[in-house]
Design an enzyme around this catalytic site. Structure first.
Site, PDB file in Angstrom:
ATOM      1  N   GLY A  70       0.819  -1.216   0.000  1.00 43.82           N
ATOM      2  CA  GLY A  70       0.000   0.000   0.000  1.00 43.82           C
ATOM      3  C   GLY A  70       0.851   1.263   0.000  1.00 43.82           C
ATOM      4  N   ASN A 151      -8.457   3.760   8.176  1.00 41.41           N
ATOM      5  CA  ASN A 151      -7.890   2.596   8.859  1.00 41.41           C
ATOM      6  C   ASN A 151      -8.028   2.649  10.375  1.00 41.41           C
ATOM      7  OD1 ASN A 151      -6.006   4.745   8.006  1.00 41.41           O
ATOM      8  ND2 ASN A 151      -4.611   3.745   9.416  1.00 41.41           N
ATOM      9  N   GLN A 179      -7.876  -0.362   3.041  1.00 44.27           N
ATOM     10  CA  GLN A 179      -8.774  -0.962   4.040  1.00 44.27           C
ATOM     11  C   GLN A 179     -10.078  -1.463   3.423  1.00 44.27           C
ATOM     12  OE1 GLN A 179      -8.333  -1.711   7.237  1.00 44.27           O
ATOM     13  NE2 GLN A 179      -6.298  -0.808   7.405  1.00 44.27           N
ATOM     14  N   HIS A 201      -1.785  -7.813   2.446  1.00 50.96           N
ATOM     15  CA  HIS A 201      -1.792  -8.304   3.832  1.00 50.96           C
ATOM     16  C   HIS A 201      -2.955  -7.765   4.657  1.00 50.96           C
ATOM     17  CE1 HIS A 201      -0.025  -4.928   6.340  1.00 50.96           C
ATOM     18  NE2 HIS A 201       0.328  -4.503   5.146  1.00 50.96           N
ATOM     19  N   CYS A 324       1.286   2.608  12.896  1.00 54.33           N
ATOM     20  CA  CYS A 324       2.354   3.543  12.579  1.00 54.33           C
ATOM     21  C   CYS A 324       2.496   4.627  13.625  1.00 54.33           C
ATOM     22  CB  CYS A 324       2.091   4.190  11.225  1.00 54.33           C
ATOM     23  SG  CYS A 324       1.360   3.061  10.072  1.00 54.33           S
TER      24      CYS A 324
HETATM   25  C1  LIG Z   1      -1.963  -0.559   5.888  1.00 47.08           C
HETATM   26  C2  LIG Z   1      -2.310   0.660   5.151  1.00 47.08           C
HETATM   27  C3  LIG Z   1      -1.416   1.228   4.226  1.00 47.08           C
HETATM   28  C4  LIG Z   1      -0.013   0.705   4.034  1.00 47.08           C
HETATM   29  O1  LIG Z   1       0.004  -0.515   3.374  1.00 47.08           O
HETATM   30  P1  LIG Z   1       1.343  -1.409   3.436  1.00 47.08           P
HETATM   31  O2  LIG Z   1       1.063  -2.531   2.496  1.00 47.08           O
HETATM   32  O3  LIG Z   1       1.471  -1.866   4.854  1.00 47.08           O
HETATM   33  O4  LIG Z   1       2.465  -0.558   3.000  1.00 47.08           O
HETATM   34  C5  LIG Z   1      -1.823   2.331   3.512  1.00 47.08           C
HETATM   35  N1  LIG Z   1      -3.045   2.856   3.676  1.00 47.08           N
HETATM   36  C6  LIG Z   1      -3.936   2.341   4.546  1.00 47.08           C
HETATM   37  C7  LIG Z   1      -5.288   2.948   4.652  1.00 47.08           C
HETATM   38  C8  LIG Z   1      -3.596   1.225   5.307  1.00 47.08           C
HETATM   39  O5  LIG Z   1      -4.480   0.733   6.169  1.00 47.08           O
END
Ligand SMILES: *Cc1c(COP(=O)(O)O)cnc(C)c1O
Length: 391
Positions: A70, A151, A179, A201, A324
């Site tokens: 993401g 998220n 999400q 993931h 994060c």
């Molecule tokens: C988890 C998340 C990301 C980051 O994705 P990764 O694959 O962990 O880099 C970005 N945006 C949102 C809304 C997320 O929940």
């Protein structure tokens, strides 16, 4: 014992997915760029993964770019639109105050590089207003980027409406749908999006694998120089096994979307109903326009981090905001964006769950949480002040 209620941070790989990844690693190990038969077998498997994902999002296979997740997809989409815009003298980007840091920090960087950023307000219901987006768009706007679903609080944004405004005004529109994909119906055509980020993931796929969808008519710059992979825009030997894992996980998630959502919503309703019986508690975000598997609460007079430690000791994995921001003592930018005070935002708890969770686990949380909160409050000077009716 581990009761895992942190599925918005990441999920466990399903058996079908893990087996597909394992088989691919052992049997489809050729380099897709090689001319020999093993290479071509890998190229075919990769093609299949790409077209499966495309079908599930309602687009063409050539509009799917495999990435490392993401964060990369968000960076790529925003950077690409910013560069394309700058060539035409457009250096303004519209987004919102409660985006993921993959978006917000990329925008901070652009600001330092001379772009102007407008961050839309998020109302107390945790939803961005399309009319605000419309007002914010200017002649020099290079991109609008608004997340599909948040998220931390799970609220779903009016993506199709914002997309149609952008289409009408001729401004590229990106959505961070990390999400949303695999949890609620997402269709890039119906949603009027030009670019979309997703990550495996977050729907029981492997970590470190994602997709950037980019509509054919939207220019996409080269992200990584190297070989001709990903139509020459992202060099480097493809993560064949990971991409197959992503496609397998997405296929499973979309096939079972309704049944999974029904169970997950039932768990959420139970949690919300019972946990709001705790005095001075609140539920954050609109309870209707909402992802099935995220519920965010605040409990006055406590500190989210202490709550997480106590829950962990009781075998419950949860989060106080996004993974994060944990580790820093600042309250969540999302909760501040929906208008909560620092003090209330500090006492937040995010429970995120999916079809793999059980009602028994929810019962355990409902039984375990209130005495922990009572204990923490009994030691809290803030709670004492609240009890005395102070502000
Ligand atoms: C988890 C998340 C990301 C980051 O994705 P990764 O694959 O962990 O880099 C970005 N945006 C949102 C809304 C997320 O929940």
């Amino acid at each position: 014992m581990n009761i895992y209620f942190d599925n918005a941070a990441t999920t466990v790989c399903g058996d079908t997915v893990a087996n597909a990844v394992f088989t691919a690693m052992k049997e489809v190990y050729g380099n897709p760029s090689s001319v020999h038969s093993l290479g071509q077998k890998a190229a075919l498997a990769l093609d299949r993964a790409r077209s499966d994902v495309a079908k599930l999002l309602n687009c063409e296979a050539k509009e799917i770019y495999f990435t490392s997740g993401g964060t990369e997809s968000d960076n790529w989409a925003i950077r690409s639109a910013a560069l394309t815009g700058a060539l035409k003298g457009k250096k303004h980007v519209v987004s919102s105050k409660f985006e993921h840091h993959a978006v917000l920090h990329t925008l901070n960087r652009l600001e330092k590089e001379g772009y102007e950023i407008t961050l839309l307000d998020v109302y107390s219901d945790g939803i961005v207003r399309p009319e605000d987006a419309e007002r914010a768009i200017r002649d020099d706007t290079a991109l609008v980027t608004i997340m599909y679903a948040n998220n931390e609080i799970g609220t779903i944004q009016p993506i199709a409406e914002i997309g149609s405004i952008c289409r009408r005004k001729g401004v590229p529109f990106h959505t961070d749908a990390v999400q949303a994909v695999g949890h609620i119906p997402v269709d890039v055509k119906a949603d009027n999006v030009d670019m979309l980020s997703l990550s495996a993931h977050k729907f029981n796929g492997p970590k470190g694998v994602g997709v950037l969808y980019a509509r054919q008519r939207v220019p996409l710059n080269i992200f990584m120089e190297g070989g001709a992979q990903e139509r020459g825009r992202r060099g480097g030997t493809e993560n064949v096994a990971g991409n197959i894992g992503l496609a397998t996980a997405l296929t499973e998630a979309v096939e079972n979307l309704e049944a999974n959502a029904a169970k997950t919503i039932a768990i959420r309703e139970k949690l919300v109903k019972e946990l709001l019986k705790i005095p001075k508690s609140r539920y954050n975000g609109d309870p209707e326009k909402h992802l099935p598997g995220v519920a965010n609460f605040c409990f006055e007079g406590i500190e989210g981090e202490s709550l997480l430690l106590k829950l962990d000791a009781a075998g419950i994995c949860a989060s106080s905001g996004s993974a994060c921001t944990s580790g820093s003592l600042d309250p969540s930018h999302v909760l501040l964006a929906i208008g909560l005070s620092h003090e209330i935002a500090h006492g937040s708890l995010r429970l995120s769950f999916n079809e793999q969770n059980t009602f028994e686990e929810a019962d355990f949380i409902i039984k375990t949480l209130p005495p922990i909160i009572e204990k923490l409050r009994s030691m809290s000077p803030v709670w004492e002040r609240i009890q005395k009716g102070g502000k």
